[in-house]
Motif scaffolding. Structure first.
Motif, PDB file in Angstrom:
ATOM      1  N   UNK A 127      -8.752 -57.165 -23.844  1.00  0.00           N
ATOM      2  CA  UNK A 127      -7.495 -57.333 -23.128  1.00  0.00           C
ATOM      3  C   UNK A 127      -7.323 -56.290 -22.021  1.00  0.00           C
ATOM      4  N   UNK A 128      -8.437 -55.678 -21.616  1.00  0.00           N
ATOM      5  CA  UNK A 128      -8.386 -54.728 -20.507  1.00  0.00           C
ATOM      6  C   UNK A 128      -9.292 -55.185 -19.395  1.00  0.00           C
ATOM      7  N   UNK A 129      -8.744 -55.254 -18.205  1.00  0.00           N
ATOM      8  CA  UNK A 129      -9.575 -55.637 -17.057  1.00  0.00           C
ATOM      9  C   UNK A 129     -10.586 -54.524 -16.762  1.00  0.00           C
ATOM     10  N   UNK A 130     -10.162 -53.292 -16.932  1.00  0.00           N
ATOM     11  CA  UNK A 130     -11.041 -52.153 -16.672  1.00  0.00           C
ATOM     12  C   UNK A 130     -11.396 -51.483 -17.999  1.00  0.00           C
ATOM     13  N   UNK A 131     -12.650 -51.207 -18.179  1.00  0.00           N
ATOM     14  CA  UNK A 131     -13.086 -50.512 -19.386  1.00  0.00           C
ATOM     15  C   UNK A 131     -14.350 -49.732 -19.059  1.00  0.00           C
ATOM     16  N   UNK A 132     -14.777 -48.876 -19.990  1.00  0.00           N
ATOM     17  CA  UNK A 132     -15.991 -48.126 -19.692  1.00  0.00           C
ATOM     18  C   UNK A 132     -16.876 -47.969 -20.929  1.00  0.00           C
ATOM     19  N   UNK A 133     -18.096 -47.529 -20.659  1.00  0.00           N
ATOM     20  CA  UNK A 133     -19.099 -47.323 -21.710  1.00  0.00           C
ATOM     21  C   UNK A 133     -19.837 -46.032 -21.403  1.00  0.00           C
TER      22      UNK A 133
END
Lengths: 119, 393
Positions: B378-384
């Motif tokens: 539910x997040x347009x922006x995310x990271x790894x």
């Protein structure tokens, strides 16, 4: 830098492209059908680095990439790694069709030299 | 054939070769890698988005030359990747190679069995940690959800190499299909898909050219794949078909201190029924990446990469997805763009560590591909971020 081969190897002169094909394992037989066995030192060895850049005109990481693809996708085999230049000479002198390289002075009558024609 | 049976056969075959024939013709190589990964705000690795050790890759391969014309080769791997791909053992490749022509100018061979995908820049060793430029590959082309299907097929491969005045040429052709496991099916279609997903045919062809006296390599590949789904009991999905046709171009420049790599693709995907009877979609996706690696020393390499993927080139913001789902599925499921920075430190001959960070916009390549998980993603922006230690032999 000298390119050394087993005395059974017929060619006395190779050009750079042929050398690249042999060490990239794209050419695996000599013209007479004899199998080519390629020996190399480790990628970090100064002699290997000098050989790659000065003789083949390739960077060690390019060779690593090619060899890794052969080994880890089943496409072929990589060269045989030796630990020292003396081991290189010993193994080449015993294996028909073998090729490798050394920087040290050679007083060995059991190997021949190849002249590499530059582009 | 069950996996356990296949592994047993592979093992027995290798033992047979060792004892009955010249042992010097048997080669064994392998790798072991373990890492830690954290994909917060998405289900890329775990459903809860916590730090995870699901970054285990172990493999062993062997090759045996029977005679100048025939050779067998195989590799088995054990993977743990969380949601990226199903955990467990699998046979990555296992084939009989027949050398059709081998002279100083031409190399042509055929491989029968399970063959790797030799057609893209990193496809043939995407499962071998120390050969990858980064732990997580650009998801536009190498999306993990599809790993087991894209890594190779069971069938026939034809490989040809030659050279002429223009340079070196490689030609690859493959035909076959692959078995899709229950876990893989659910990765693609969601947990409620109780039917059977079949990979009917996979045809690929590629051509590579390394021009003389340059450090460049150019490649082009074509792919045509067909899948069918058979509805199961109490299934939320329906029987249907899907086909993909892809064209890809790639470029590799290898300099002393720099390496530049890029792959771009356009893929037409047609799906019929599956979601509901009468469902029909015909969209053309586009994607690709541009990657630069800088060799700071013999041991240290830095990487930066930008990767872009749009599910529909006519609707890059995913507005049709929102409309068709009546607002239930956000438009960012129609795209996935990734910026990556990474470092590789090879501190011994056969050991290295990789670390990287990815900033991602969109969820277009996350599982399940066909029925998006809007709750977990539910997040347009995310990271790894990920760190992995790897050893090979």
């Amino acid at each position: 830098m000298r390119v050394v081969v087993n005395p059974s190897v017929e060619p006395k002169i190779l050009n750079v492209e042929q050398m690249r094909r042999i060490f990239s394992m794209r050419q695996t037989t000599w013209s007479n059908g004899q199998a080519i066995t390629v020996y190399v030192l480790s990628s970090q060895h100064l002699t290997h680095q000098a050989f790659s850049k000065k003789v083949l005109g390739m960077f060690p990481y390019q060779l690593d990439r090619i060899w890794n693809k052969l080994v880890y996708s089943g496409l072929g085999e990589e060269p045989i790694k030796v630990q020292s230049e003396q081991e290189m000479l010993d193994r080449i002198s015993q294996k028909p069709g073998a090729i490798g390289y050394v920087m040290q002075q050679i007083n060995d009558n059991n190997v021949n030299f190849i002249n590499v024609l530059e582009e | 054939m069950k996996l356990a049976t296949r592994l047993t056969l592979l093992g027995l075959g290798l033992i047979f070769q060792t004892y009955c024939l010249d042992a010097k013709s048997l080669k064994i190589n392998g790798f072991v890698a373990q890492g830690v990964v954290h994909a917060k705000d998405s289900n890329f690795v775990t459903d809860d988005g916590d730090v995870s050790f699901k970054l285990t890759e172990v493999g062993v391969n062997s090759a045996y030359r029977i005679n100048p014309s025939f050779r067998v080769a195989g590799q088995a791997v054990y993977l743990e990747g969380g949601n990226r791909y199903p955990d467990g053992f699998r046979i990555d490749y296992l084939f009989l190679e027949w050398q059709l022509l081998n002279n100083p100018h031409w190399h042509i061979k055929a491989q029968i069995g399970r063959n790797k995908n030799y057609h893209w820049l990193y496809s043939s060793t995407r499962d071998v940690p120390h050969t990858r430029p980064s732990i997580v590959l650009p998801q536009s082309l190498y999306f993990d959800v599809f790993r087991d299907v894209a890594i190779g097929v069971d069938g026939l491969a034809l490989i040809a190499q030659t050279h002429n005045k223009l340079g070196e040429w490689d030609f690859n052709l493959s035909y076959g299909n692959s078995r899709i496991s229950q876990d893989q099916k659910q990765n693609l279609l969601g947990p409620n898909a109780s039917g059977k997903l079949k990979h009917n045919t996979d045809k690929q062809v590629s051509l590579y050219w390394r021009p003389k006296l340059t450090d460049f390599q150019f490649g082009v590949s074509l792919l045509d794949a067909e899948f069918s789904y058979q509805r199961g009991e109490n299934d939320t999905l329906f029987s249907g078909d899907e086909s993909s046709q892809r064209i890809m171009f790639n470029l590799l420049y290898q300099g002393q201190s720099w390496e530049i790599a890029s792959e771009i693709m356009r893929e037409r995907v047609i799906a019929e029924n599956v979601l509901f009877p009468g469902f029909y979609t015909d969209t053309t996706a586009e994607g690709g990446y541009l990657q630069a690696r800088c060799f700071l020393s013999n041991q240290l390499t830095m990487l930066v990469r930008l990767d872009i993927y749009d599910r529909d080139r006519q609707d890059r913001a995913g507005r049709n997805i929102e409309t068709l789902s009546q607002g239930l599925v956000p438009g960012y499921f129609g795209l996935m763009d990734q910026a990556t920075a990474g470092i590789t430190w090879k501190f011994a001959e056969n050991i290295q560590i990789q670390a990287e960070y990815h900033k991602v916009k969109g969820t277009g390549r996350l599982a399940p591909i066909f029925t998006p998980n809007t709750v977990l993603n539910d997040n347009k922006y995310w990271d790894v971020w990920a760190v992995q230690l790897m050893y090979w032999f």
